[in-house]
Design a protein around this motif. Structure first.
Motif, PDB file in Angstrom:
ATOM      1  N   SER A 142      37.769 -40.706  -7.037  1.00 22.88           N
ATOM      2  CA  SER A 142      38.527 -41.890  -6.634  1.00 22.88           C
ATOM      3  C   SER A 142      39.290 -41.737  -5.335  1.00 22.88           C
ATOM      4  CB  SER A 142      39.529 -42.261  -7.749  1.00 22.88           C
ATOM      5  OG  SER A 142      38.905 -42.322  -9.001  1.00 22.88           O
ATOM      6  N   ASP A 143      39.347 -40.544  -4.796  1.00 19.25           N
ATOM      7  CA  ASP A 143      40.156 -40.299  -3.603  1.00 19.25           C
ATOM      8  C   ASP A 143      39.550 -40.999  -2.396  1.00 19.25           C
ATOM      9  OD1 ASP A 143      41.505 -39.005  -1.323  1.00 19.25           O
ATOM     10  OD2 ASP A 143      42.252 -37.616  -2.826  1.00 19.25           O
ATOM     11  N   ILE A 144      40.369 -41.806  -1.709  1.00 16.85           N
ATOM     12  CA  ILE A 144      39.886 -42.567  -0.556  1.00 16.85           C
ATOM     13  C   ILE A 144      39.407 -41.645   0.552  1.00 16.85           C
ATOM     14  CG2 ILE A 144      40.618 -44.221   1.237  1.00 16.85           C
ATOM     15  CD1 ILE A 144      42.536 -45.387  -0.856  1.00 16.85           C
ATOM     16  N   ARG A 145      39.956 -40.442   0.610  1.00 14.44           N
ATOM     17  CA  ARG A 145      39.533 -39.482   1.632  1.00 14.44           C
ATOM     18  C   ARG A 145      38.145 -38.919   1.368  1.00 14.44           C
ATOM     19  NH1 ARG A 145      45.171 -36.470   0.794  1.00 14.44           N
ATOM     20  NH2 ARG A 145      44.533 -37.087  -1.307  1.00 14.44           N
ATOM     21  N   ASN A 146      37.547 -39.287   0.238  1.00 15.99           N
ATOM     22  CA  ASN A 146      36.189 -38.864  -0.072  1.00 15.99           C
ATOM     23  C   ASN A 146      35.228 -40.044  -0.123  1.00 15.99           C
ATOM     24  OD1 ASN A 146      34.416 -36.651  -0.757  1.00 15.99           O
ATOM     25  ND2 ASN A 146      34.329 -37.447  -2.847  1.00 15.99           N
ATOM     26  N   LEU A 147      35.677 -41.216   0.311  1.00 18.81           N
ATOM     27  CA  LEU A 147      34.857 -42.425   0.262  1.00 18.81           C
ATOM     28  C   LEU A 147      34.719 -43.019   1.662  1.00 18.81           C
ATOM     29  CD1 LEU A 147      36.458 -44.022  -2.916  1.00 18.81           C
ATOM     30  CD2 LEU A 147      34.099 -43.231  -2.745  1.00 18.81           C
ATOM     31  N   TRP A 148      33.500 -43.463   1.986  1.00 22.41           N
ATOM     32  CA  TRP A 148      33.300 -44.109   3.282  1.00 22.41           C
ATOM     33  C   TRP A 148      32.068 -45.013   3.209  1.00 22.41           C
ATOM     34  CZ3 TRP A 148      29.673 -42.915   7.489  1.00 22.41           C
ATOM     35  CH2 TRP A 148      28.617 -42.095   7.088  1.00 22.41           C
ATOM     36  N   PRO A 149      31.993 -46.030   4.062  1.00 24.28           N
ATOM     37  CA  PRO A 149      30.859 -46.967   4.027  1.00 24.28           C
ATOM     38  C   PRO A 149      29.662 -46.386   4.780  1.00 24.28           C
ATOM     39  CG  PRO A 149      32.452 -47.681   5.671  1.00 24.28           C
ATOM     40  CD  PRO A 149      33.026 -46.450   5.041  1.00 24.28           C
ATOM     41  N   GLU A 150      28.715 -45.874   4.050  1.00 24.85           N
ATOM     42  CA  GLU A 150      27.540 -45.229   4.651  1.00 24.85           C
ATOM     43  C   GLU A 150      26.442 -46.270   4.869  1.00 24.85           C
ATOM     44  OE1 GLU A 150      24.851 -41.249   3.846  1.00 24.85           O
ATOM     45  OE2 GLU A 150      25.588 -42.415   2.150  1.00 24.85           O
ATOM     46  N   THR A 151      25.994 -46.370   6.104  1.00 26.38           N
ATOM     47  CA  THR A 151      25.022 -47.398   6.452  1.00 26.38           C
ATOM     48  C   THR A 151      23.644 -47.099   5.876  1.00 26.38           C
ATOM     49  OG1 THR A 151      23.960 -48.531   8.305  1.00 26.38           O
ATOM     50  CG2 THR A 151      24.508 -46.226   8.627  1.00 26.38           C
ATOM     51  N   TYR A 152      22.920 -48.159   5.595  1.00 25.21           N
ATOM     52  CA  TYR A 152      21.522 -48.027   5.187  1.00 25.21           C
ATOM     53  C   TYR A 152      20.590 -47.953   6.394  1.00 25.21           C
ATOM     54  CZ  TYR A 152      22.536 -49.245   0.302  1.00 25.21           C
ATOM     55  OH  TYR A 152      22.993 -49.262  -0.991  1.00 25.21           O
ATOM     56  N   SER A 153      20.975 -48.564   7.500  1.00 23.25           N
ATOM     57  CA  SER A 153      20.064 -48.716   8.629  1.00 23.25           C
ATOM     58  C   SER A 153      20.317 -47.652   9.689  1.00 23.25           C
ATOM     59  CB  SER A 153      20.221 -50.110   9.238  1.00 23.25           C
ATOM     60  OG  SER A 153      21.544 -50.285   9.712  1.00 23.25           O
ATOM     61  N   GLY A 154      19.441 -47.611  10.683  1.00 19.91           N
ATOM     62  CA  GLY A 154      19.594 -46.690  11.793  1.00 19.91           C
ATOM     63  C   GLY A 154      18.733 -45.459  11.657  1.00 19.91           C
ATOM     64  N   ARG A 155      18.955 -44.523  12.593  1.00 22.09           N
ATOM     65  CA  ARG A 155      18.150 -43.290  12.604  1.00 22.09           C
ATOM     66  C   ARG A 155      18.399 -42.437  11.375  1.00 22.09           C
ATOM     67  NH1 ARG A 155      18.698 -38.100  14.290  1.00 22.09           N
ATOM     68  NH2 ARG A 155      20.877 -38.421  14.851  1.00 22.09           N
ATOM     69  N   ARG A 156      19.634 -42.464  10.892  1.00 22.01           N
ATOM     70  CA  ARG A 156      20.007 -41.771   9.661  1.00 22.01           C
ATOM     71  C   ARG A 156      20.655 -42.774   8.728  1.00 22.01           C
ATOM     72  NH1 ARG A 156      20.466 -36.220   9.181  1.00 22.01           N
ATOM     73  NH2 ARG A 156      19.104 -35.191  10.656  1.00 22.01           N
ATOM     74  N   GLY A 157      20.598 -42.528   7.469  1.00 26.82           N
ATOM     75  CA  GLY A 157      21.222 -43.460   6.544  1.00 26.82           C
ATOM     76  C   GLY A 157      21.415 -42.857   5.177  1.00 26.82           C
ATOM     77  N   ALA A 158      21.779 -43.709   4.230  1.00 28.66           N
ATOM     78  CA  ALA A 158      22.118 -43.262   2.887  1.00 28.66           C
ATOM     79  C   ALA A 158      20.975 -42.517   2.211  1.00 28.66           C
ATOM     80  CB  ALA A 158      22.534 -44.476   2.046  1.00 28.66           C
ATOM     81  N   THR A 159      19.756 -42.940   2.490  1.00 29.38           N
ATOM     82  CA  THR A 159      18.616 -42.304   1.830  1.00 29.38           C
ATOM     83  C   THR A 159      18.499 -40.838   2.214  1.00 29.38           C
ATOM     84  OG1 THR A 159      17.419 -44.409   1.779  1.00 29.38           O
ATOM     85  CG2 THR A 159      16.117 -42.413   1.472  1.00 29.38           C
ATOM     86  N   ASP A 160      18.740 -40.522   3.488  1.00 33.37           N
ATOM     87  CA  ASP A 160      18.676 -39.128   3.924  1.00 33.37           C
ATOM     88  C   ASP A 160      19.714 -38.274   3.198  1.00 33.37           C
ATOM     89  OD1 ASP A 160      16.619 -39.242   5.978  1.00 33.37           O
ATOM     90  OD2 ASP A 160      18.037 -40.421   7.148  1.00 33.37           O
ATOM     91  N   LYS A 161      20.929 -38.750   3.134  1.00 37.63           N
ATOM     92  CA  LYS A 161      21.991 -37.973   2.502  1.00 37.63           C
ATOM     93  C   LYS A 161      21.756 -37.838   1.003  1.00 37.63           C
ATOM     94  CE  LYS A 161      27.034 -37.601   2.204  1.00 37.63           C
ATOM     95  NZ  LYS A 161      27.252 -37.779   0.768  1.00 37.63           N
TER      96      LYS A 161
END
Length: 325
Positions: A191-210
């Protein structure tokens, strides 16, 4: 002057001289003995004499407290791991009272690498101290563990648009995944906000890679191939350890009109709406894990799955061409 008178004077003078000598002797005796007086009973009363050059002053009254003289308040530093990750005791049930961090101001965060990498000054990553190398067999390596610690949507739904604003992204929640930088399957703070961020789906890298790297690291930790601390370090610096996909990542087909699928949703697809390289078909969308495994979804697929392509969901952990066996 008669002889008798002279004798009397001599006698008186001698007596006076004798008394002076006796007084001097007594004074010297008292001085050496450190006595101030002799009582009537013959006991000496010791008196502490201050040197003549010391003056006795009445102590000054205490000064009233003033904000100009207050000592500064020192807050305990935030505990961190050797890799710089926040050791978090945040609980989503009481975020304000359990040190969950705070949402950075608008446009305060700068995502490098064309917006695909988190800003470590805003999102340094945080871990759950309940998950350690000694407890992995009771926590992250137990099937279904992540479902027991994942915060509810009622907590995260307002965080994602707020964090998108912090990063200054031009897309809405449909174009990103509210990502745990240190994933729950690697002991990340839920739940810590310091561990949450909006990871994009698009672009050269994205959520799928991670997501693919998260699954691989989880398997390696639970198989004893690498330590938990090493896996947490690699996932924070994930672009250094995960090769880019052969083709640019794109938003999932359903993302433009609906939020990511809830946990437990099937990943099966049909017709031409399939991710290349899997048989049977897997529909595009958020991360996919093997049903009954240790992954945190949110979508799951029943195996076996034949892997013939790049395996973006990392279902084939041993590289034998079959996933979820």
């Amino acid at each position: 002057m008669t002889d008798q008178k002279r004798k009397t004077q001599t006698s008186n003078g001698g007596a006076s001289s004798g008394r002076l000598r006796e007084a001097a002797s007594l004074f010297l005796f008292l001085a050496l003995a450190g006595c101030g007086s002799v009582g009537a009973n013959g006991h000496h009363h010791h008196v502490a004499h201050a040197p003549h050059h010391v003056r006795h002053h009445r102590p000054a009254p205490p000064r009233p407290a003033s904000h100009h003289h207050r000592r500064p308040t020192h807050h305990a530093p935030t505990p961190r791991t050797p890799a710089g990750l926040v050791v978090s005791h945040c609980r989503w049930q009481d975020p304000s009272g359990s040190a969950c961090g705070s949402v950075p101001p608008p446009r305060a965060c700068d995502a490098p690498d064309a917006g695909v990498v988190e800003d470590l000054s805003c999102t340094p990553g945080a871990i759950d101290p309940r998950v350690t190398q000694a407890t992995i067999d009771k926590t992250i390596c137990v099937s279904g563990y992540t479902d027991t610690v994942r915060p509810p949507e009622s907590y995260t739904s307002n965080l994602e648009p707020a964090l998108i604003h912090s990063y200054g992204f031009g897309f809405g929640p449909s174009g990103s995944e509210l990502d745990h930088l240190v994933s729950l399957e690697l002991g990340g703070a839920p739940s810590d906000i310091r561990n949450l961020w909006p990871e994009t789906y698009s672009g050269r890298r994205g959520a799928t890679d991670k997501d693919a790297l998260e699954n691989r690291l989880h398997a390696e930790v639970c198989d004893g191939q690498i330590s938990l601390a090493r896996a947490q370090f690699e996932i924070v610096h994930w672009v250094r350890f995960q090769p880019a996909a052969a083709t640019p990542a794109n938003p999932p087909a359903s993302a433009a009109s609906s939020p990511p699928a809830p946990p437990g949703t099937s990943a099966a697809g049909s017709g031409g709406n399939c991710v290349s390289g899997y048989d049977p078909c897997i529909a595009p969308g958020p991360d996919v894990d093997c049903e009954g495994g240790g992954g945190d979804g949110p979508r799951f697929v029943s195996g076996p799955v034949r892997v013939t392509g790049s395996d973006p969901y990392a279902l084939d952990g041993n590289g034998d061409g079959l996933g979820c066996t």
